[in-house]
Motif scaffolding. Structure first.
Motif, PDB file in Angstrom:
ATOM      1  N   PRO A 277       0.815  -1.225   0.000  1.00 49.95           N
ATOM      2  CA  PRO A 277       0.000   0.000   0.000  1.00 49.95           C
ATOM      3  C   PRO A 277       0.845   1.270   0.000  1.00 49.95           C
ATOM      4  O   PRO A 277       0.386   2.319  -0.464  1.00 49.95           O
ATOM      5  N   GLU A 278       2.092   1.178   0.466  1.00 49.69           N
ATOM      6  CA  GLU A 278       2.958   2.354   0.493  1.00 49.69           C
ATOM      7  C   GLU A 278       3.390   2.799  -0.900  1.00 49.69           C
ATOM      8  O   GLU A 278       3.893   3.906  -1.078  1.00 49.69           O
ATOM      9  N   SER A 279       3.165   1.965  -1.909  1.00 44.46           N
ATOM     10  CA  SER A 279       3.535   2.309  -3.286  1.00 44.46           C
ATOM     11  C   SER A 279       2.468   3.127  -3.999  1.00 44.46           C
ATOM     12  O   SER A 279       2.635   3.466  -5.167  1.00 44.46           O
TER      13      SER A 279
ATOM     14  N   ALA B  18       6.146   9.875  -2.292  1.00 41.05           N
ATOM     15  CA  ALA B  18       6.253   9.014  -3.476  1.00 41.05           C
ATOM     16  C   ALA B  18       7.711   8.852  -3.901  1.00 41.05           C
ATOM     17  O   ALA B  18       8.164   7.748  -4.210  1.00 41.05           O
ATOM     18  N   LEU B  19       8.452   9.947  -3.903  1.00 39.76           N
ATOM     19  CA  LEU B  19       9.858   9.903  -4.299  1.00 39.76           C
ATOM     20  C   LEU B  19      10.685   9.038  -3.350  1.00 39.76           C
ATOM     21  O   LEU B  19      11.489   8.215  -3.790  1.00 39.76           O
ATOM     22  N   SER B  20      10.471   9.196  -2.055  1.00 39.24           N
ATOM     23  CA  SER B  20      11.245   8.396  -1.093  1.00 39.24           C
ATOM     24  C   SER B  20      10.877   6.917  -1.183  1.00 39.24           C
ATOM     25  O   SER B  20      11.742   6.048  -1.041  1.00 39.24           O
TER      26      SER B  20
ATOM     27  N   ILE C 187      14.159   1.030  -5.060  1.00 45.51           N
ATOM     28  CA  ILE C 187      15.402   0.827  -5.814  1.00 45.51           C
ATOM     29  C   ILE C 187      16.457   0.195  -4.910  1.00 45.51           C
ATOM     30  O   ILE C 187      17.151  -0.740  -5.297  1.00 45.51           O
ATOM     31  N   LEU C 188      16.567   0.708  -3.684  1.00 47.59           N
ATOM     32  CA  LEU C 188      17.579   0.182  -2.759  1.00 47.59           C
ATOM     33  C   LEU C 188      17.337  -1.279  -2.387  1.00 47.59           C
ATOM     34  O   LEU C 188      18.287  -2.013  -2.107  1.00 47.59           O
ATOM     35  N   LYS C 189      16.067  -1.707  -2.397  1.00 42.46           N
ATOM     36  CA  LYS C 189      15.745  -3.099  -2.066  1.00 42.46           C
ATOM     37  C   LYS C 189      16.418  -4.088  -3.016  1.00 42.46           C
ATOM     38  O   LYS C 189      16.777  -5.186  -2.621  1.00 42.46           O
TER      39      LYS C 189
ATOM     40  N   VAL D 128       3.154   4.984  -7.566  1.00 40.49           N
ATOM     41  CA  VAL D 128       2.249   5.882  -8.277  1.00 40.49           C
ATOM     42  C   VAL D 128       1.848   7.030  -7.349  1.00 40.49           C
ATOM     43  O   VAL D 128       1.601   6.823  -6.163  1.00 40.49           O
ATOM     44  N   LEU D 129       1.841   8.236  -7.908  1.00 45.18           N
ATOM     45  CA  LEU D 129       1.335   9.419  -7.224  1.00 45.18           C
ATOM     46  C   LEU D 129       0.060   9.826  -7.951  1.00 45.18           C
ATOM     47  O   LEU D 129       0.102  10.191  -9.123  1.00 45.18           O
TER      48      LEU D 129
END
Length: 134
Positions: free
Chosen positions: A39-41, A81-83, A89-91, A109-110
């Motif tokens: 849900p954080e995405s 959204a950016l963070s 990416i870091l994952k 998605v924003l």
């Protein structure tokens, strides 16, 4: 599925299913984001006349504790959204070879609802220049 950013404006009369289409077609099928699992995405913002650049990007707000004023930073919808995209990416960052396979990065998605209700140029500010790049 393209790794190129998707920017869409969905328009129509109230009650015609725009939000339904975003939640039930675009996010799960076009962007392949499982909102139940991640849900954080999905970051949603609603523009309105009082919505500001600080609400969108982030802002410092004063807080009084024990007679002392301290300033806390609150991230806005864009920075959330950016963070989250950066965390995704870091994952999958491969430290051994120092690269990222961007086809495997989970998308973010924003969604901006009621974009015409706020002062878009004031809300976006200079970030607007970054949104329409190849």
């Amino acid at each position: 599925m393209s790794s190129k950013p998707i920017q869409k404006i969905i328009f129509g009369s109230p009650g015609t299913g725009k939000s339904y289409m975003i939640d039930n077609e675009i996010i799960p099928y076009e962007l392949e984001i499982d909102i139940e699992v991640n849900p954080e995405s999905v970051v949603k913002a609603v523009f309105h006349p009082e919505y500001t650049h600080g609400d969108f990007m982030g802002k410092l707000l004063p807080m009084t504790k024990a007679g002392q004023v301290e300033y806390n930073f609150y991230e806005g919808h864009f920075l959330k959204a950016l963070s989250q995209a950066y965390k995704n990416i870091l994952k999958i960052y491969d430290k051994s070879i120092g690269t990222v396979d961007y086809s495997k990065v989970e998308k973010v998605v924003l969604v901006i609802d009621e974009i015409n209700r706020g002062n878009s140029s004031a809300i976006f500010g200079s970030v607007f220049q970054l949104l329409d790049r190849d």
